[in-house]
Design a protein around this motif. Structure first.
Motif, PDB file in Angstrom:
ATOM      1  N   ARG A 105      -0.259   4.509   1.929  1.00  0.00           N
ATOM      2  CA  ARG A 105      -0.108   4.489   3.390  1.00  0.00           C
ATOM      3  C   ARG A 105       1.316   4.167   3.822  1.00  0.00           C
ATOM      4  O   ARG A 105       1.603   4.128   5.018  1.00  0.00           O
ATOM      5  N   HIS A 155       2.706   1.324   3.729  1.00  0.00           N
ATOM      6  CA  HIS A 155       2.576   0.102   4.519  1.00  0.00           C
ATOM      7  C   HIS A 155       2.961  -1.090   3.659  1.00  0.00           C
ATOM      8  O   HIS A 155       2.331  -1.342   2.627  1.00  0.00           O
ATOM      9  N   ASN A 161       0.868  -1.165   0.000  1.00  0.00           N
ATOM     10  CA  ASN A 161       0.000   0.000   0.000  1.00  0.00           C
ATOM     11  C   ASN A 161       0.912   1.225   0.000  1.00  0.00           C
ATOM     12  O   ASN A 161       1.322   1.717   1.054  1.00  0.00           O
TER      13      ASN A 161
END
Length: 148
Positions: free
Chosen positions: A88, A90, A85
């Motif tokens: 984000r 992440h 991701n």
């Protein structure tokens, strides 16, 4: 005549040096932010924080593509997979095996960009380790000459 050739060679050398400043070097290209350009290959070595049986003997490998992430601890035969991701920042990959008692044995990896590297944490029920991942260095002349 000799002096003329020497001056011509010096001029060519200086012009060549001038162009060298305009062409980005591989090191300059590799120094891009990991947050802006996370895609590609990353390597590093895990360092045990606590526990036992941590895969710290050799380099580990992470590969990020727009639709998948893989992490291979100690470049072995376990492959942790996930979906990155980028928005984000992440990056999570995991693998769930079964132990001898048929209980789940989760293996998890989490990473986030820091400047031109990734900082990551690797965990199993018996191990916790951290890692700094960098883009691998390319040494074409060493590869050509079989110097590894």
């Amino acid at each position: 005549m000799k002096d003329k050739h020497l001056r011509l060679w010096t001029l060519c050398s200086l012009l060549g040096m001038g162009w060298a400043y305009l062409v980005p070097t591989p090191a300059a290209l590799a120094a891009t932010s990991a947050a802006n350009d996370p895609y590609g290959d990353w390597t590093g070595t895990l360092v045990a924080d606590k526990g036992r049986d941590c895969p710290t003997e050799g380099p580990s490998f992470m590969q990020i593509e727009p639709d998948k992430i893989i992490f291979v601890p100690e470049t072995g035969n376990l492959i942790l997979r996930g979906v990155p991701n980028k928005e984000r920042q992440h990056y999570h990959a995991q693998l769930v095996l079964q132990d001898a008692r048929k209980q789940p044995l989760p293996i998890v990896f989490e990473a986030h960009p820091v400047d031109d590297t990734f900082e990551g944490v690797y965990g199993t029920p018996t191990c916790r380790a951290h890692i700094t991942l960098r883009r691998p260095q390319s040494h074409p002349i060493d590869n050509f000459l079989a110097r590894h």
